[in-house]
Design a protein around this motif. Structure first.
Motif, short mmCIF file in Angstrom:
data_model
loop_
_atom_site.label_atom_id
_atom_site.label_comp_id
_atom_site.label_asym_id
_atom_site.label_seq_id
_atom_site.Cartn_x
_atom_site.Cartn_y
_atom_site.Cartn_z
N LEU A 134 0.82 -1.21 0.00
CA LEU A 134 0.00 0.00 0.00
C LEU A 134 0.86 1.26 0.00
O LEU A 134 0.50 2.26 -0.64
N ARG A 135 1.96 1.22 0.70
CA ARG A 135 2.83 2.39 0.73
C ARG A 135 3.45 2.64 -0.65
O ARG A 135 3.68 3.78 -1.04
N SER A 136 3.68 1.57 -1.37
CA SER A 136 4.14 1.72 -2.75
C SER A 136 3.03 2.37 -3.59
O SER A 136 3.29 3.24 -4.42
N SER A 137 1.78 1.96 -3.32
CA SER A 137 0.63 2.56 -4.02
C SER A 137 0.48 4.03 -3.64
O SER A 137 0.10 4.86 -4.47
N ARG A 138 0.79 4.35 -2.38
CA ARG A 138 0.71 5.75 -1.95
C ARG A 138 1.70 6.61 -2.73
O ARG A 138 1.41 7.76 -3.06
N ARG A 139 2.87 6.04 -3.01
CA ARG A 139 3.85 6.80 -3.79
C ARG A 139 3.32 7.07 -5.20
O ARG A 139 3.54 8.14 -5.76
N ASN B 179 -9.11 18.63 -18.68
CA ASN B 179 -7.89 17.82 -18.55
C ASN B 179 -7.79 17.21 -17.15
O ASN B 179 -7.37 16.06 -16.98
N LEU B 180 -8.18 17.99 -16.15
CA LEU B 180 -8.16 17.49 -14.78
C LEU B 180 -9.10 16.31 -14.62
O LEU B 180 -8.74 15.28 -14.03
N ASN B 181 -10.32 16.44 -15.12
CA ASN B 181 -11.29 15.35 -15.01
C ASN B 181 -10.82 14.09 -15.72
O ASN B 181 -11.05 12.97 -15.25
N HIS B 182 -10.16 14.27 -16.86
CA HIS B 182 -9.63 13.10 -17.60
C HIS B 182 -8.59 12.36 -16.75
O HIS B 182 -8.66 11.13 -16.59
N GLU B 183 -7.64 13.11 -16.18
CA GLU B 183 -6.61 12.49 -15.34
C GLU B 183 -7.21 11.90 -14.06
O GLU B 183 -6.76 10.87 -13.57
N ALA B 184 -8.23 12.60 -13.52
CA ALA B 184 -8.86 12.11 -12.29
C ALA B 184 -9.57 10.78 -12.53
O ALA B 184 -9.56 9.90 -11.66
N ARG B 185 -10.18 10.64 -13.71
CA ARG B 185 -10.83 9.35 -14.03
C ARG B 185 -9.80 8.22 -14.09
O ARG B 185 -10.06 7.11 -13.61
N LEU B 186 -8.64 8.50 -14.69
CA LEU B 186 -7.58 7.49 -14.73
C LEU B 186 -7.11 7.15 -13.32
O LEU B 186 -6.88 5.97 -12.99
N ALA B 187 -6.97 8.18 -12.48
CA ALA B 187 -6.53 7.96 -11.10
C ALA B 187 -7.55 7.14 -10.32
O ALA B 187 -7.19 6.26 -9.53
N GLN B 188 -8.84 7.41 -10.56
CA GLN B 188 -9.89 6.66 -9.85
C GLN B 188 -9.91 5.19 -10.28
O GLN B 188 -10.18 4.31 -9.48
N LYS B 189 -9.60 4.93 -11.55
CA LYS B 189 -9.49 3.54 -12.01
C LYS B 189 -8.34 2.84 -11.30
O LYS B 189 -8.45 1.68 -10.90
N MET B 190 -7.23 3.55 -11.15
CA MET B 190 -6.07 2.98 -10.46
C MET B 190 -6.41 2.68 -9.01
O MET B 190 -6.08 1.61 -8.49
N GLY C 249 -9.40 2.12 -7.82
CA GLY C 249 -10.34 1.00 -7.82
C GLY C 249 -9.64 -0.34 -7.93
O GLY C 249 -10.02 -1.31 -7.26
N SER C 250 -8.60 -0.38 -8.76
CA SER C 250 -7.86 -1.65 -8.91
C SER C 250 -7.10 -2.01 -7.64
O SER C 250 -6.95 -3.18 -7.30
N PRO D 73 -6.16 12.82 -3.63
CA PRO D 73 -5.13 11.75 -3.69
C PRO D 73 -4.62 11.35 -2.32
O PRO D 73 -4.22 10.20 -2.11
N GLN D 74 -4.62 12.31 -1.36
CA GLN D 74 -4.15 11.97 -0.01
C GLN D 74 -5.13 11.06 0.72
O GLN D 74 -4.73 10.25 1.56
N GLU D 75 -6.43 11.18 0.40
CA GLU D 75 -7.45 10.46 1.16
C GLU D 75 -8.07 9.28 0.42
O GLU D 75 -8.82 8.51 1.01
N ALA D 76 -7.76 9.14 -0.87
CA ALA D 76 -8.40 8.08 -1.67
C ALA D 76 -8.12 6.69 -1.10
O ALA D 76 -9.00 5.82 -1.11
N LEU D 77 -6.90 6.47 -0.62
CA LEU D 77 -6.53 5.15 -0.09
C LEU D 77 -6.69 5.07 1.43
O LEU D 77 -6.34 4.05 2.04
N LEU D 78 -7.20 6.14 2.03
CA LEU D 78 -7.25 6.19 3.49
C LEU D 78 -8.07 5.06 4.12
O LEU D 78 -7.63 4.46 5.11
N PRO D 79 -9.27 4.71 3.62
CA PRO D 79 -10.03 3.63 4.27
C PRO D 79 -9.26 2.32 4.36
O PRO D 79 -9.18 1.70 5.42
#
Length: 652
Positions: free
Chosen positions: A416-421, A476-487, A489-490, A569-575
């Protein structure tokens, strides 16, 4: 103050204080159980900060002489036995006035001179500094002195028409000075800030009192940001006049707009219903006349009948000052307070429950589940040991099992810490897309294009280009945010096979509110561009007003989007991170306890006793967590009462 509204605002404030205390209690509980982490602490601090900074803004809007200030006097100043804000016949509130409570500054009146309009600075900019404001301390113990200070709000100045035009006033709407031909009367002040030690204001209620249509037109920041961002709007009308042409212009252009953030509602108040009272023809005739005006007003404004209230602000003020219950009942002020309580406070409670309480409960439930899992493990093992007998082998087996669980979560945390990076890298990408330097670059380019434009078409193209540049950044932000949300989710999917964490869900990235407000701002900018006054104004005046109002508000929204792109991005993996860290730390603690038990407990009885003691400690912590949860889950005041407003004479 004994009014119903004051009582409910106080209950709302106490509810928020309870939430703040329980968040602090949860933070302490996490530390006690060694389940805290920097990420979790930061998230909980943000939740508490949201509650501390929460306020409730109600804007009173309407033409002059509709009774806005008289109603504010009835709501907030009756205890002083006189009108504190000037509200006699004619134009009295000459400048926009905000009533609130400044915890650091106490009671005061601050006034911004009208001359500041000649500068290219917004009201928001001026509010951030003490410079330029004229300051009057308010002594709450001497009402007469306080009233004299507050009379400043109604002060005017006489200036030449050229000076009035330079300050942004529309000459056709100004009052001429009868004693000085060729001169116009303008407000002495651009804006007033009144901080008062009033029970409702101290609980976070904020009131915006606005002048009439002419002032709305000459102070665009009111219509671009302050009124649209109010939680609710009270639109004041005269029961004797109904909806006039200027009333309708205010309603359609400044209140009943698609992109305003009036989530708690827009309401119309037909003031001065006492002029419809008919002592000759009787109460039945009066009620029919009032109902007719009410129904017609609802149709004209596109409101539900229950959203149009009938009121006599004058009778309400007199009734409260003199303690005349009959006048107070006749004024129907209770109906307004009931509606404000039910609709506005109810909406705020729902927002806090959704945005804060549910977040904290989710974190707390994760912590509880971890402790409950440990307790169940000990219980199962103890039952097994009691049937087989406790020995060093059993303790070793339990320690080894706990060590295996610890190793599992240690590896999981490493991954997870690797994912945080990765998320930090993603945060840098998101932040860069809405970097504030980009905004300033767009603003500078727009300023240059406006200054170099020789036609209104060219200036319109420059203004449209400004919003197009911002929309492109957000796209452009929304496009990158969608990619980040997919990541993200995985990453969560990777742990879906672990039943203990399968319930965890990432928070979505959302800037819907800011996008909606930007769309509304773009529409208001288009109206500004097409306004006949803009078309005949000097180029430098147009540029200054566009930047003072439109660009300043766009900057505020852009900054909010930037903050969200930094926060998410700071809180997405928090749960899932919280779940893993808490499991690891708890298991680490239990391994130490089990090893200590093996060393110090010399016989079976003492070993069982120590294991039972450990279970009791865990159970006590579970019970404490349940107490925190119960208090957090306690319904908000309006949800608790499930109060339904039933206003006299209203059709449902």
């Amino acid at each position: 103050m004994s009014s119903g509204l004051s009582y409910h605002v106080e209950a709302y404030h106490q509810w928020k204080n309870t939430l703040i205390r329980e968040i602090a209690h949860y933070q302490s509980w996490l530390r006690t159980n060694q389940l805290n982490s920097d990420d979790l602490e930061l998230k909980l601090q943000r939740c508490a900060q949201l509650l501390h900074e929460d306020n409730l803004t109600i804007a009173f809007v309407g033409e002059f002489s509709r009774g806005k200030t008289e109603l504010i006097n009835a709501l907030f100043f009756a205890e002083y036995g006189q009108r504190m804000l000037p509200s006699q016949a004619g134009r009295t509130t000459m400048c926009p006035t905000e009533l609130f409570y400044d915890r650091d500054g106490g009671s005061y009146l601050k006034l911004l001179p009208i001359e500041t309009r000649s500068e290219e600075k917004s009201l928001a900019d001026y509010k951030r500094s003490q410079e330029h404001w004229v300051y009057y301390p308010l002594d709450m113990t001497t009402p007469e002195s306080m009233r004299e200070s507050l009379d400043q709000v109604a002060r005017t100045r006489t200036v030449s028409f050229e000076e009035a035009r330079r300050l942004g006033f529309e000459l056709g709407s100004l009052e001429r000075d009868p004693s000085r031909p060729g001169m116009a009367i303008i407000p002495a002040w651009r804006h007033a800030l009144i901080s008062l030690e009033n029970p409702m204001l101290q609980q976070g209620l904020r009131i915006l009192d606005t002048p009439g249509l002419n002032a709305l037109g000459s102070e665009p920041e009111l219509t671009v940001s302050m009124i649209p961002n109010a939680h609710a709007v009270i639109f004041m009308l005269g029961a004797d006049t109904g909806v006039t042409a200027s009333d309708m212009e205010i309603w359609t252009n400044h209140i009943f707009t698609e992109h305003s953030d009036h989530r708690a509602g827009r309401f119309a108040v037909l003031n001065k219903i006492d002029v419809l009272w008919d002592d000759i023809q009787g109460e039945e005739h009066t009620n029919k006349a009032i109902a007719k005006v009410q129904s017609k007003t609802a149709d004209q404004l596109g409101l539900k009948p229950e959203e149009v209230l009938l009121l006599s602000a004058k009778q309400a003020l007199v009734g409260r000052i003199k303690g005349d219950e009959q006048k107070l009942r006749s004024s129907r002020l209770d109906d307004l307070e009931a509606l404000l309580t039910d609709r506005i406070l109810g909406q705020k409670e729902r927002l806090i429950t959704h945005n804060v309480v549910n977040d904290v409960l989710g974190m707390l439930q994760t912590s509880q589940a971890i402790l409950q899992s440990r307790y169940s493990t000990y219980q199962e093992k103890l039952e097994e040991y009691e049937s087989k007998g406790v020995s060093a082998d059993f303790l070793r087996e339990l320690t080894d099992k706990t060590q295996d669980d610890y190793n599992f979560y240690y590896k999981k945390l490493f991954t997870l810490r690797s994912s945080r990076r990765l998320m930090k890298s993603q945060a840098m990408i998101l932040n860069n897309l809405v970097n504030l330097e980009h905004f300033e670059s767009h603003a500078k380019k727009t300023r240059d294009e406006l200054i170099n434009s020789w036609t209104t078409i060219g200036m319109g193209r420059a203004m449209a280009g400004f919003f197009h540049a911002i929309e492109n950044d957000i796209s452009n932000l929304n496009h990158e945010a969608r990619l980040a949300q997919k990541m993200v989710g995985s990453i969560y999917q990777r742990y879906a096979n672990d039943a203990r964490s399968s319930h965890l869900r990432p928070a979505p990235f959302t800037i819907t509110k800011q996008i909606r407000e930007l769309e509304g701002l773009k529409m208001r900018a288009d109206k500004f561009r097409r306004n006949p006054r803009t078309l005949v104004s000097e180029q430098t005046v147009v540029v200054k007003r566009f930047f003072t109002v439109i660009v300043s508000e766009a900057r505020r929204l852009y900054e909010e989007i930037h903050k969200e792109s930094d926060r998410w991005p700071q809180e997405a993996l928090l749960p899932i991170l919280q779940h893993t860290i808490e499991q690891k730390q708890l298991l680490e603690h239990q391994i130490r306890r089990l090893k200590d038990l093996a060393k110090t407990a010399k016989d079976t009885r003492s070993q069982v006793k120590r294991i039972v003691s450990m279970m009791e400690e865990i159970n006590q912590e579970i019970q404490e967590a349940e107490q925190i949860q119960r208090k957090l889950r306690r319904p908000a005041p309006q949800m608790l009462t499930q109060k339904v407003v039933s206003l006299p004479g209203m059709q449902r």
